[in-house]
Scaffold this motif. Structure first.
Motif, mmCIF file in Angstrom:
data_model
loop_
_atom_site.group_PDB
_atom_site.id
_atom_site.type_symbol
_atom_site.label_atom_id
_atom_site.label_comp_id
_atom_site.label_asym_id
_atom_site.label_seq_id
_atom_site.Cartn_x
_atom_site.Cartn_y
_atom_site.Cartn_z
ATOM 1 N N ALA A 155 -11.238 20.297 46.667
ATOM 2 C CA ALA A 155 -12.594 20.709 47.026
ATOM 3 C C ALA A 155 -13.555 20.165 45.974
ATOM 4 O O ALA A 155 -13.283 20.237 44.773
ATOM 5 N N ASP A 156 -14.667 19.608 46.440
ATOM 6 C CA ASP A 156 -15.632 18.998 45.529
ATOM 7 C C ASP A 156 -17.014 19.554 45.811
ATOM 8 O O ASP A 156 -17.568 19.338 46.882
ATOM 9 N N THR A 157 -17.562 20.254 44.828
ATOM 10 C CA THR A 157 -18.895 20.823 44.968
ATOM 11 C C THR A 157 -19.939 19.956 44.290
ATOM 12 O O THR A 157 -21.100 20.339 44.202
ATOM 13 N N GLY A 158 -19.537 18.799 43.778
ATOM 14 C CA GLY A 158 -20.468 17.899 43.126
ATOM 15 C C GLY A 158 -20.537 18.074 41.621
ATOM 16 O O GLY A 158 -21.187 17.292 40.943
ATOM 17 N N SER A 159 -19.882 19.063 41.091
ATOM 18 C CA SER A 159 -19.882 19.261 39.638
ATOM 19 C C SER A 159 -18.553 18.791 39.062
ATOM 20 O O SER A 159 -17.594 18.564 39.785
ATOM 21 N N HIS A 160 -18.495 18.642 37.749
ATOM 22 C CA HIS A 160 -17.252 18.231 37.100
ATOM 23 C C HIS A 160 -16.161 19.221 37.461
ATOM 24 O O HIS A 160 -16.371 20.427 37.450
ATOM 25 N N HIS A 161 -15.023 18.709 37.732
ATOM 26 C CA HIS A 161 -13.944 19.574 38.204
ATOM 27 C C HIS A 161 -12.666 19.262 37.446
ATOM 28 O O HIS A 161 -12.186 18.134 37.461
ATOM 29 N N ALA A 162 -12.093 20.267 36.802
ATOM 30 C CA ALA A 162 -10.880 20.084 36.015
ATOM 31 C C ALA A 162 -9.716 19.597 36.871
ATOM 32 O O ALA A 162 -8.876 18.829 36.402
ATOM 33 N N THR A 163 -9.655 20.024 38.126
ATOM 34 C CA THR A 163 -8.557 19.600 38.998
ATOM 35 C C THR A 163 -8.608 18.099 39.246
ATOM 36 O O THR A 163 -7.571 17.434 39.266
ATOM 37 N N LEU A 164 -9.786 17.563 39.425
ATOM 38 C CA LEU A 164 -9.936 16.122 39.612
ATOM 39 C C LEU A 164 -9.496 15.378 38.357
ATOM 40 O O LEU A 164 -8.734 14.407 38.438
ATOM 41 N N ALA A 165 -9.929 15.832 37.191
ATOM 42 C CA ALA A 165 -9.530 15.203 35.929
ATOM 43 C C ALA A 165 -8.015 15.278 35.738
ATOM 44 O O ALA A 165 -7.386 14.305 35.310
ATOM 45 N N LEU A 166 -7.428 16.418 36.067
ATOM 46 C CA LEU A 166 -5.980 16.567 35.947
ATOM 47 C C LEU A 166 -5.259 15.555 36.831
ATOM 48 O O LEU A 166 -4.340 14.868 36.387
ATOM 49 N N HIS A 167 -5.676 15.457 38.084
ATOM 50 C CA HIS A 167 -4.995 14.545 38.995
ATOM 51 C C HIS A 167 -5.162 13.085 38.569
ATOM 52 O O HIS A 167 -4.223 12.297 38.677
ATOM 53 N N ARG A 168 -6.312 12.744 38.067
ATOM 54 C CA ARG A 168 -6.488 11.374 37.551
ATOM 55 C C ARG A 168 -5.546 11.132 36.375
ATOM 56 O O ARG A 168 -4.944 10.067 36.267
ATOM 57 N N ALA A 169 -5.415 12.119 35.493
ATOM 58 C CA ALA A 169 -4.496 11.986 34.354
ATOM 59 C C ALA A 169 -3.047 11.866 34.814
ATOM 60 O O ALA A 169 -2.226 11.239 34.136
ATOM 61 N N LEU A 170 -2.729 12.443 35.972
ATOM 62 C CA LEU A 170 -1.372 12.358 36.523
ATOM 63 C C LEU A 170 -1.136 11.062 37.300
ATOM 64 O O LEU A 170 -0.063 10.877 37.869
ATOM 65 N N GLY A 171 -2.136 10.178 37.343
ATOM 66 C CA GLY A 171 -1.968 8.888 37.997
ATOM 67 C C GLY A 171 -2.417 8.832 39.439
ATOM 68 O O GLY A 171 -2.151 7.848 40.137
ATOM 69 N N PHE A 172 -3.111 9.854 39.916
ATOM 70 C CA PHE A 172 -3.642 9.845 41.277
ATOM 71 C C PHE A 172 -4.900 8.979 41.321
ATOM 72 O O PHE A 172 -5.654 8.924 40.348
#
Length: 176
Positions: free
Chosen positions: A126-143
């Motif tokens: 879910a993206d509300t337009g603000s910084h999101h820790a879940t997005l950062a986590l998934h990018r760090a996991l190679g997504f």
């Protein structure tokens, strides 16, 4: 938090009250899940049994004997051609965010998915337009981001986009 202080292990039925409590917090206070009512523990029992029967991982992070978070892989779609693709889920108890537990759970989930023969892992965030820790986590996991669905969820009086991310487990792991 040092990984030596955390036990990441397969979830058991005894963990499901804590899992349900963690998820209920996010259902009732955020838009990061589109569930509007927390599922009862009985629904979590059925979910655990289903994933176990499919050979998919459902893991918890335990700290000092308490469940601090959980992760699981669920079927991406019901059609059999999708059987090598899953959707990941990672949730932490609010008091355990920002300590590296999400990364420990994510790494463990991806390793278990690879052992189970999974080829693709999809994250729906879910993206509300603000910084999101879940997005950062998934990018760090190679997504990597593969798409956006605009305004597909409506919760707590607002429309919410979802981001689709994908991790190919057949490719060389990304470095972070």
């Amino acid at each position: 938090m040092p990984s030596d202080d955390v036990l990441v292990r397969a979830a058991t039925a005894d963990d499901l009250v804590a899992v349900a409590d963690i998820y209920a917090h996010y259902v009732t206070t955020t838009v990061i899940t589109f569930d509007e009512q927390p599922p009862p523990v009985s629904a979590w029992r059925q979910r655990l049994a289903d994933f176990t029967a499919r050979g998919l991982p459902f893991l918890v992070a335990e700290v000092d004997g308490q469940v601090a978070g959980y992760t699981y892989a669920s079927p991406w779609r019901p059609k059999t051609a999708y059987r090598y693709s899953v959707e990941d889920t990672i949730y932490l108890a609010p008091q355990w965010t920002g300590r590296g537990l999400g990364r420990l759970l994510g790494d463990a989930l991806l390793a278990e998915c690879a052992r189970a023969g999974v080829r693709q892992v999809i994250a729906v965030i879910a993206d509300t337009g603000s910084h999101h820790a879940t997005l950062a986590l998934h990018r760090a996991l190679g997504f990597t981001e593969v798409g956006r669905l605009r305004g597909v969820g409506h919760k707590h009086g607002r429309w919410v986009d979802t981001l689709l991310l994908q991790r190919d487990l057949t490719a060389t792991p990304a470095t972070s």
